[in-house]
Design an enzyme around this catalytic site. Structure first.
Site, short mmCIF file in Angstrom:
data_model
loop_
_atom_site.label_atom_id
_atom_site.label_comp_id
_atom_site.label_asym_id
_atom_site.label_seq_id
_atom_site.Cartn_x
_atom_site.Cartn_y
_atom_site.Cartn_z
N CYS A 86 0.85 -1.19 0.00
CA CYS A 86 0.00 0.00 0.00
C CYS A 86 0.89 1.25 0.00
CB CYS A 86 -0.91 0.00 1.23
SG CYS A 86 -2.00 1.44 1.26
N CYS A 90 0.59 4.84 6.93
CA CYS A 90 -0.04 4.69 8.26
C CYS A 90 0.94 3.95 9.19
CB CYS A 90 -1.35 3.93 8.13
SG CYS A 90 -2.40 4.59 6.80
N CYS A 93 0.55 0.28 10.29
CA CYS A 93 0.05 -0.74 9.36
C CYS A 93 1.15 -1.61 8.74
CB CYS A 93 -0.76 -0.07 8.25
SG CYS A 93 -1.56 -1.31 7.20
N CYS A 130 -16.30 -9.54 5.58
CA CYS A 130 -15.69 -8.23 5.39
C CYS A 130 -14.40 -8.36 4.57
CB CYS A 130 -15.38 -7.70 6.79
SG CYS A 130 -15.10 -5.97 6.82
N CYS A 161 -19.35 -6.48 3.78
CA CYS A 161 -18.65 -5.27 4.24
C CYS A 161 -17.34 -5.19 3.45
CB CYS A 161 -18.37 -5.39 5.74
SG CYS A 161 -17.36 -4.05 6.39
N CYS A 221 -19.22 1.80 8.92
CA CYS A 221 -18.43 1.15 9.97
C CYS A 221 -17.21 2.03 10.16
CB CYS A 221 -18.03 -0.26 9.53
SG CYS A 221 -16.89 -1.06 10.67
N ARG A 293 -17.53 -2.61 18.20
CA ARG A 293 -16.80 -3.84 17.88
C ARG A 293 -15.48 -3.94 18.64
NH1 ARG A 293 -17.40 -7.27 13.65
NH2 ARG A 293 -18.79 -5.81 12.62
N1 SAM Z 1 -6.62 0.62 3.24
C1 SAM Z 1 -7.88 0.76 3.79
C2 SAM Z 1 -7.95 1.85 4.81
O1 SAM Z 1 -6.93 2.29 5.31
O2 SAM Z 1 -9.07 2.24 5.15
C3 SAM Z 1 -8.46 -0.52 4.37
C4 SAM Z 1 -7.61 -1.46 5.18
S1 SAM Z 1 -6.96 -0.85 6.70
C5 SAM Z 1 -5.88 -2.18 7.12
C6 SAM Z 1 -8.33 -0.94 7.84
C7 SAM Z 1 -8.10 -0.52 9.26
O3 SAM Z 1 -7.39 -1.53 9.96
C8 SAM Z 1 -7.29 0.72 9.53
O4 SAM Z 1 -8.02 1.88 9.35
C9 SAM Z 1 -6.91 0.55 10.98
O5 SAM Z 1 -7.88 1.14 11.81
C10 SAM Z 1 -6.92 -0.96 11.16
N2 SAM Z 1 -5.55 -1.46 11.41
C11 SAM Z 1 -4.58 -1.63 10.49
N3 SAM Z 1 -3.44 -2.07 11.06
C12 SAM Z 1 -3.70 -2.17 12.40
C13 SAM Z 1 -2.92 -2.55 13.51
N4 SAM Z 1 -1.63 -2.90 13.38
N5 SAM Z 1 -3.49 -2.56 14.73
C14 SAM Z 1 -4.79 -2.20 14.86
N6 SAM Z 1 -5.57 -1.82 13.83
C15 SAM Z 1 -5.04 -1.79 12.61
FE1 SF4 Z 2 -2.78 1.32 3.40
FE2 SF4 Z 2 -2.67 0.15 5.75
FE3 SF4 Z 2 -3.02 2.77 5.61
FE4 SF4 Z 2 -5.02 1.11 4.81
S1 SF4 Z 2 -4.21 1.34 6.88
S2 SF4 Z 2 -4.27 2.95 3.76
S3 SF4 Z 2 -3.80 -0.59 4.00
S4 SF4 Z 2 -1.19 1.64 4.94
#
Ligand code: SAM
Ligand code: SF4
Ligand code: DTB
Length: 355
Positions: A86, A90, A93, A130, A161, A221, A293
């Site tokens: 990606c 973040c 992530c 989901c 979802c 959500c 949740r």
């Molecule tokens: N890329 C899309 C986005 O950012 O909306 C969808 C996937 S993203 C992985 C979905 C959510 O997963 C993120 O907004 C975050 O809240 C949660 N998430 C991702 N990595 C995480 C982590 N290491 N611990 C807790 N929540 C996490």
């Molecule tokens: Fe990309 Fe992870 Fe950020 Fe979603 S949360 S936009 S998958 S880096």
């Protein structure tokens, strides 16, 4: 129901000031069970957080019982349909291309494979499926495949979802037309802390997508992550923003950070478990009708902590061996836990989770 003539009497010096503040802000006064508000002030939210733990949980449980079946949780299964690489940054992530987390990248899955996984999830007792994709936002050709996946999931009688990143109004409409029930798009943290966690998009981008999802007619959500080094005020602000959206999200995931090696937050020290429970309880009070949740982080939580989170108002979980890329409790463990707590999976046959 008489929603709680809950009065706060405290003799704990540590909480006396907080209780006074709560009283000033009238948060310990009786609350109408159907008091749905979108005008929460920050000091009111902070005063809820500052209540003595027992008072906060009692109040949250009272609100919970006024709006939800107390011994039922909604059960969703997650599948990562496009993994890793990606472009976003973040900090939490494991799927960001910027961090070396050892994750195996995977291109968009085939529709038939997703349909098979959805069927298996239904057989295991999930009522919602989901699909998550590691995109900043989907491309046109991606959305054609995703809409085919949504149709397959719906044809199995499951709620659908998806979480695919930022959406335009047209994309949101296309997903809605394909039958998508929920779109997950988290605000993740407070507007003030957001820039410390993500720099490749901003808080307003998240709100714009949420608006597109709403306008298209889908359920929202939307929640966030705690334990990223945010302050108590950031947590209160995050919940305040969620509760003051024009309409409360139907589902509010509260994730506890899964600190993944290789991400900038790998060494982040975990949140105090009682503060995590407080976050669930305040979310329940602010958004009485929403499903709250208990999301990422359950693998590290004791059964007792999860029981407390359910008591605080959590009524939905991710169920299945994996979240998107990280672990989740075993299905057998979750079945045993729910049985021990006398909790049923909403919408599932009574025996589905208790086989
Ligand atoms: N890329 C899309 C986005 O950012 O909306 C969808 C996937 S993203 C992985 C979905 C959510 O997963 C993120 O907004 C975050 O809240 C949660 N998430 C991702 N990595 C995480 C982590 N290491 N611990 C807790 N929540 C996490
Ligand atoms: Fe990309 Fe992870 Fe950020 Fe979603 S949360 S936009 S998958 S880096
Ligand atoms: C949400 O709030 N939590 C889920 C779901 N929405 C998509 C994702 C949690 C991801 C945890 C890290 C991972 O497994 O990659």
């Amino acid at each position: 129901m008489n929603a709680a003539a809950i009065t706060t009497t405290t003799t704990n010096p540590a909480t006396t000031a907080a209780a006074k503040n709560a009283s000033v802000n009238n948060v310990s006064a009786p609350v109408a069970a159907d008091d749905i508000r979108n005008d929460w002030q920050l000091d009111e939210v902070e005063a809820l957080f500052a209540l003595p733990f027992q008072d906060l949980l009692f109040r949250a449980q009272t609100v919970h019982r006024a709006h939800h079946a107390p011994n039922t949780v909604q059960v969703s299964t997650l599948l990562s349909v496009k993994t890793g690489a990606c472009p976003e940054d973040c900090a939490y992530c494991p799927q960001s291309v910027r961090y070396d987390t050892g994750l195996d990248r995977e291109a968009l899955l085939a529709v038939a494979d997703v349909a098979a996984r959805a069927k298996a999830a239904r057989e295991a007792g999930a009522t919602r499926f989901c699909m998550g994709a590691a995109w900043r936002s989907p491309k046109k050709r991606d959305l054609e495949v995703i809409t085919a996946m949504i149709r397959e999931v719906k044809s199995l009688g499951l709620e659908s979802c998806a979480t695919l990143g930022m959406l335009s109004h047209e994309q949101a409409k296309e997903l809605h037309d394909a039958g998508l029930d929920y779109y997950n798009h988290n605000i993740d943290t407070s507007p003030e802390f957001y820039g410390k966690i993500i720099t490749t998009h901003d808080f307003k981008d998240r709100l714009d997508t949420l608006e597109a999802v709403r306008e298209a007619g889908m359920n929202v959500c939307c929640g966030g992550i705690v334990g990223m080094g945010e302050t108590a005020r950031d947590r209160a602000r995050m919940l305040q923003v969620l509760a003051n959206l024009p309409q409360h999200p139907e589902s509010v995931p509260i994730n506890q950070l899964v600190a993944v090696p290789g991400t900038p937050l790998a060494d982040q020290s975990p949140i105090d478990p009682l503060d995590f429970v407080r976050t669930i309880a305040v979310a329940r009070i602010l958004m009485p009708c929403s499903a709250v949740r208990l999301s990422a982080g359950r693998e590290k939580m004791s059964d007792e902590l999860q029981a407390l989170a359910f008591f605080a108002g959590a009524n939905s979980i991710f169920y299945g061996e994996k979240l998107l890329t990280t672990g989740n409790p075993d299905i057998e463990h979750d079945r045993a836990l729910l049985t021990r707590l006398g909790i049923q999976a909403a919408g599932a046959a009574p025996t589905a989770l208790h086989a």
